[in-house]
Design an enzyme around this catalytic site. Sequence first.
Site, PDB file in Angstrom:
ATOM      1  CE  LYS A  93     -38.435 -39.404  81.410  1.00 63.85           C
ATOM      2  NZ  LYS A  93     -38.825 -40.428  82.140  1.00 63.85           N
ATOM      3  CD  GLU A 125     -39.301 -46.408  75.165  1.00 66.72           C
ATOM      4  OE1 GLU A 125     -40.294 -46.928  75.759  1.00 66.72           O
ATOM      5  OE2 GLU A 125     -39.449 -45.003  75.337  1.00 66.72           O
ATOM      6  CG  HIS A 165     -45.176 -40.733  44.912  1.00 60.64           C
ATOM      7  ND1 HIS A 165     -45.053 -40.683  43.553  1.00 60.64           N
ATOM      8  CD2 HIS A 165     -45.912 -41.943  45.186  1.00 60.64           C
ATOM      9  CE1 HIS A 165     -45.569 -41.630  43.121  1.00 60.64           C
ATOM     10  NE2 HIS A 165     -46.351 -42.246  43.826  1.00 60.64           N
TER      11      HIS A 165
HETATM   12  O1  PA5 Z   1     -42.483 -48.274  77.493  1.00 61.85           O
HETATM   13  C1  PA5 Z   1     -42.324 -47.169  78.560  1.00 61.85           C
HETATM   14  O2  PA5 Z   1     -42.495 -47.673  79.831  1.00 61.85           O
HETATM   15  C2  PA5 Z   1     -42.417 -46.000  78.308  1.00 61.85           C
HETATM   16  O3  PA5 Z   1     -41.904 -45.642  77.008  1.00 61.85           O
HETATM   17  C3  PA5 Z   1     -43.704 -45.183  78.706  1.00 61.85           C
HETATM   18  O4  PA5 Z   1     -44.694 -45.752  77.939  1.00 61.85           O
HETATM   19  C4  PA5 Z   1     -43.531 -43.472  78.592  1.00 61.85           C
HETATM   20  O5  PA5 Z   1     -42.268 -43.052  78.902  1.00 61.85           O
HETATM   21  C5  PA5 Z   1     -44.778 -43.010  79.421  1.00 61.85           C
HETATM   22  O6  PA5 Z   1     -44.493 -43.226  80.744  1.00 61.85           O
HETATM   23  P1  PA5 Z   1     -45.809 -43.194  81.806  1.00 61.85           P
HETATM   24  O7  PA5 Z   1     -46.810 -43.866  81.421  1.00 61.85           O
HETATM   25  O8  PA5 Z   1     -44.943 -43.590  83.048  1.00 61.85           O
HETATM   26  O9  PA5 Z   1     -45.996 -41.719  81.917  1.00 61.85           O
END
Ligand code: PA5
Length: 431
Positions: free
Chosen positions: A419, A284, A305
């Site tokens: 989303k 990310e 494997h």
């Molecule tokens: O790194 C990030 O901000 C995202 O990947 C969140 O961890 C993930 O989308 C979960 O979001 P939230 O904690 O707002 O539910």
Amino acid sequence: MIKLDFTGATPFLEVGDLIPEAQVQKAAQDLYTGNGIGSKFTGWVDLPETYDRSEFKRIKSAAAEIKSESDALLVVGIGGSYLGARAAIELLRSPNYNLITKPTPNIYFVGNNLSAKHLSEIMHLLRDKNFSLNVISKSGETTEPAIAFRVLKNMMERRYGDVGARSRTYVTTDKNRGALKQMAEREGFPTFSIPDTIGGRYSVLTAAGLLPMTVAGVDIDRVMAGAYDAMKTYTEEHSMKNPVWQYAAMRQALYRKGKSIEVLACYEPAFRFMAEWWKQLYGESEGKDGGGIFPASVELTADLHSMGQYIQEGARTLMETVVSFDTFRRDIEVPLMAEDLDGLNYLAGRGMEHINAVAKRATMEAHIAGGVPTMELSLPDMDETAFGWLVYFFQLACGISGYIQGVNPFDQPGVEAYKKNMFQMLGKPGY
Ligand code: PA5
């Protein structure tokens, strides 16, 4: 604490391929001084020193309460709101944590998918158990945990009544914003906050990770002490002697040479969720603007494997980072058999840990010879201190590496695309 050996990667780079020290230095300085892109979300850099001590105490009291009244804790969260806690519990307690005899509650991670099968199985497991719930969401609006929370809240209210359900529900979210925050205020749930300056995937050392870890019996004082030592060590060494700089710079140099996939490998199954946490952190943070190293992971020797063939002989676009632990608490010796029917007597008397270490050495040599640049990160032990160090090491390296790459390592605009489609298809108002 962490030793980085990159001698298995240097043969793949010419001197001119290396990232100049000045560029690494600038990336690091931008991160430390808050001058880089996305700097509003760099609160994790000094967190091991500045964390809220009174909240830390409240985490311990809440964990004690949960332990005293529940056989199980449901951790409702997705992405950065569950991977760090799960990684810690599997690495420091056991991947079979829920099956072992222990004085602490079972931990179930839910709200990290939309599978009714998964959630209903866990609800069934809880039919004759007392349970508490920790719902974790920084934004407080993420669909997967929100649906699971709604379903489980309903189940809790039927089981414990409104007042009982309320006292068993612990919320971890943003200090001021979001639907979950508003609900927590309305209902009076005990609430913990993820600081404004820390995004989900950098939040494992906040209440998001620390409350579930404490309930599972992880010593969070030692986790924070490890992270603090790492912070001091790595933010005070301003040269290419710094292993964090070395790791960040090596992976970016290899990426520029066409190594667009980094495989994180470990020879301990307990590391599996640490690798999942690492994949979210790097994927990310760097996968944007049409570029970025694709983070993958393998569990060895199991995956020798399955994925071993590809790593050895597939497209030469891979680099590998091996994480090793030097000390082991337990070993099992291979027994001698009177009749050597399975042909293993040549190993009799040797420990499995020794054989695992030899497998690692042999595999690394084979991969390097097969054209996979390989780095090794070694830690002395698989304990809380090492976990704190490793989390800090990877987070700092990720920030620096992202800045070298020229992206904002602290946002995730791409996550919105699915989303938007999903909300349109489901008929969410406003989409
Ligand atoms: O790194 C990030 O901000 C995202 O990947 C969140 O961890 C993930 O989308 C979960 O979001 P939230 O904690 O707002 O539910």
